[in-house]
Design a protein around this motif. Structure first.
Motif, PDB file in Angstrom:
ATOM      1  N   LEU A  35       0.810  -1.202   0.173  1.00  0.00           N
ATOM      2  CA  LEU A  35       0.090   0.170  -0.413  1.00  0.00           C
ATOM      3  C   LEU A  35       1.101   1.429   0.049  1.00  0.00           C
ATOM      4  CD1 LEU A  35      -2.413   0.950   0.274  1.00  0.00           C
ATOM      5  CD2 LEU A  35      -2.615   1.449   2.297  1.00  0.00           C
ATOM      6  N   VAL A 204     -10.057   3.619  -0.261  1.00  0.00           N
ATOM      7  CA  VAL A 204      -9.772   2.239  -0.713  1.00  0.00           C
ATOM      8  C   VAL A 204     -11.397   2.118  -2.404  1.00  0.00           C
ATOM      9  CG1 VAL A 204      -9.411  -0.345  -0.995  1.00  0.00           C
ATOM     10  CG2 VAL A 204      -8.480   1.597   0.885  1.00  0.00           C
ATOM     11  N   PRO A 210      -4.720   5.718  -2.671  1.00  0.00           N
ATOM     12  CA  PRO A 210      -3.838   4.517  -1.772  1.00  0.00           C
ATOM     13  C   PRO A 210      -3.319   6.204  -0.494  1.00  0.00           C
ATOM     14  CG  PRO A 210      -3.245   5.053  -4.105  1.00  0.00           C
ATOM     15  CD  PRO A 210      -4.491   5.517  -3.747  1.00  0.00           C
ATOM     16  N   ALA A 214      -3.067   5.218   2.808  1.00  0.00           N
ATOM     17  CA  ALA A 214      -2.001   4.430   3.866  1.00  0.00           C
ATOM     18  C   ALA A 214      -1.902   5.122   4.875  1.00  0.00           C
ATOM     19  CB  ALA A 214      -0.381   4.362   3.296  1.00  0.00           C
ATOM     20  N   LEU A 343      -6.377  -3.309   3.912  1.00  0.00           N
ATOM     21  CA  LEU A 343      -5.005  -3.920   3.633  1.00  0.00           C
ATOM     22  C   LEU A 343      -4.809  -5.793   2.703  1.00  0.00           C
ATOM     23  CD1 LEU A 343      -2.950  -3.334   6.643  1.00  0.00           C
ATOM     24  CD2 LEU A 343      -2.542  -2.242   4.317  1.00  0.00           C
ATOM     25  N   PRO A 346      -4.414  -4.908  -1.160  1.00  0.00           N
ATOM     26  CA  PRO A 346      -2.852  -5.532  -1.180  1.00  0.00           C
ATOM     27  C   PRO A 346      -2.631  -6.399  -1.423  1.00  0.00           C
ATOM     28  CG  PRO A 346      -3.211  -3.061  -0.231  1.00  0.00           C
ATOM     29  CD  PRO A 346      -4.483  -4.035  -0.267  1.00  0.00           C
TER      30      PRO A 346
END
Length: 493
Positions: A35, A204, A210, A214, A343, A346
């Motif tokens: 990410l 997301v 991103p 993040a 998460l 990813p």
């Protein structure tokens, strides 16, 4: 011989630490790195900094309010209500609570979110407190009463200092769960309670941003890591504290306790009031199609989580909950579910998994493994050390002790924790919202999809049915636990 045993124990500890580290790396570390790389190369739509500030302050304020309500109500509820009732209320899905609150006639907004989240936080905090009350608290309170201390003095001078760590753990845990409860914010909030959890979900799923995702994930993890250490220490303090029933409550305290239980059950009453006799329509067809797959997926998650949790608890039983390894295992209890959901995408790209049942199972596992580990630590600590030492003195090796001693003693607890993991995963819609893909992989996501559409009257009957799963779980667990409880009573008598 002692040196060999010490070396073997040290090697086993290093092996467990390596396995746990690899697990955290796969489910949290590498997806976070992925990410971060995407955030470095992809710039999404800009957002004013004040959006983060307002969303963060709103999230912290809401979580703090839920924590205070849970902490205040936890003591009378813990002294009044059985653990079975509390477990049923804890396992009610956030979707059912959110729809039930709206069914009470409350307008979407902060009060509705606060009631829905508090309805789950109160029994959760009471369960944690009840574990502490079932240990040394009863002995010390009886000793204080024999010395002439009245109820109020016993509470302030004996009980409250003893309960303070468990109370802090319960309040913090309730606040963390409130931070990541996307379903309640979306439905009961009606878009009026925009917090970091919803900001992360939109970054997301709808904005492809991103960098913003993040930043929010890093902030939430910075809060979660020290909280995970606190949960690990609190679990170590609770281990062995289930030696008997808790102290009896007076009539006034029982009235307050049942008032707290009524508050927790209020959303279910609102859900019953929304039941409709109309046909299911297309929404019902979608949910019926998800039923078998959702049950298989979540039951498999519960069984796998219980196996992993007990394996870790048995391997780390000499220092369970007192080190960094335990904190890593318990980290999912502190990380808001929305973070794991964000998460998992990813993680799926790293592992070659598309959104669907496989990625959903991977996303659901960490928290259920942590719950199973926490329960397994308490179950292992409840086994009399003399039983294990006696088997070792008679020459039983590790394999023989596992099959002849640990398995008969812990099988009921293992079944109970597997069923709890199943019911908890079945009710979760925060993680599958990211991982399920079009149409959803679980009933909870399917009901959220239908609730957003025009067939809202279909959802309450399914949500109520989903809320009956914890009742079945508790009944089966109580039946399985009965032989173990009887053997413990005989050992203590």
């Amino acid at each position: 011989m002692a040196a060999f045993a010490l070396a073997s124990s040290s090697g086993r500890a290093r092996g467990v630490a390596a396995a746990v580290g690899l697990w955290v790396l796969l489910t949290l570390g590498l997806p976070l790195v992925q990410l971060g790389q995407e955030a470095w190369s992809v710039v999404g739509p800009p957002a004013p900094p004040w959006i983060f500030v307002l969303a963060g302050l709103r999230a912290l304020g809401l979580a703090a309010a839920v924590a205070v309500i849970a902490a205040v109500a936890a003591y009378p509820v813990a002294r009044t209500v059985s653990a079975r009732v509390l477990l049923v209320l804890v396992l009610v899905s956030p979707l059912a609570r959110a729809l039930g609150v709206l069914g009470l006639g409350m307008a979407p907004g902060v009060p509705a979110v606060l009631l829905a989240q508090s309805a789950g936080a109160i029994p959760l905090a009471a369960l944690v407190l009840q574990l502490r009350l079932r240990g040394r608290a009863r002995v010390w309170l009886e000793a204080a009463a024999d010395l002439g201390a009245g109820p109020w003095r016993r509470f302030w001078e004996v009980e409250l200092p003893l309960l303070a760590p468990a109370l802090a753990l319960a309040a913090g845990w309730a606040a963390l769960w409130a931070l990541g409860d996307v379903t309640t914010l979306e439905l009961a909030g009606g878009g009026k309670v925009y917090t970091l959890a919803l900001l992360l979900r939109d970054a997301v799923l709808s904005e492809a941003n991103p960098r913003r995702a993040a930043a929010i994930v890093v902030v939430m993890l910075a809060v979660a890591v020290p909280c995970a250490l606190a949960i690990a220490r609190g679990l170590a303090g609770l281990a062995g504290e289930v030696s008997g029933p808790g102290p009896r409550a007076g009539s006034g305290l029982r009235a307050l306790g049942w008032l707290g239980v009524g508050l927790s059950a209020l959303p279910l009453a609102g859900l019953i009031g929304q039941l409709s006799l109309r046909t299911d329509g297309s929404g019902g067809l979608l949910l019926r199609g998800l039923l078998a797959r959702s049950l298989a997926l979540t039951l498999g998650c519960g069984l796998l989580a219980a196996a992993l949790g007990f394996t870790l608890a048995l391997l780390r039983r000499r220092s369970a909950g007192r080190d960094a390894v335990a904190a890593l295992v318990l980290l999912p209890l502190a990380v808001p579910p929305v973070v794991y959901g964000a998460l998992m995408l990813p993680a799926g790209r790293l592992l070659g998994l598309m959104p669907g049942p496989g990625l959903t199972l991977l996303g659901l596992l960490p928290m259920r493994v942590a719950l199973a580990y926490a329960g397994a630590v308490l179950a292992v600590a409840a086994v009399q050390p003399e039983v294990i030492d006696g088997a070792r003195d008679l020459g039983a090796g590790a394999g023989a002790r596992l099959l002849r001693v640990w398995w008969p003693l812990l099988a009921p607890a293992g079944l109970a924790l597997a069923l709890v993991g199943f019911a908890h995963a079945l009710a979760d819609s925060s993680v599958p919202a990211f991982t399920a893909g079009p149409g959803g992989s679980t009933l909870a996501v399917g009901m959220t999809i239908v609730a957003r559409g025009g067939e809202v009257d279909v959802v309450p009957r399914w949500a109520l049915g989903l809320s009956l799963a914890p009742v079945a779980v508790v009944m089966i667990s109580a039946w399985a636990w009965r032989p173990f409880a009887a053997s413990r009573r005989r050992a203590q008598g």
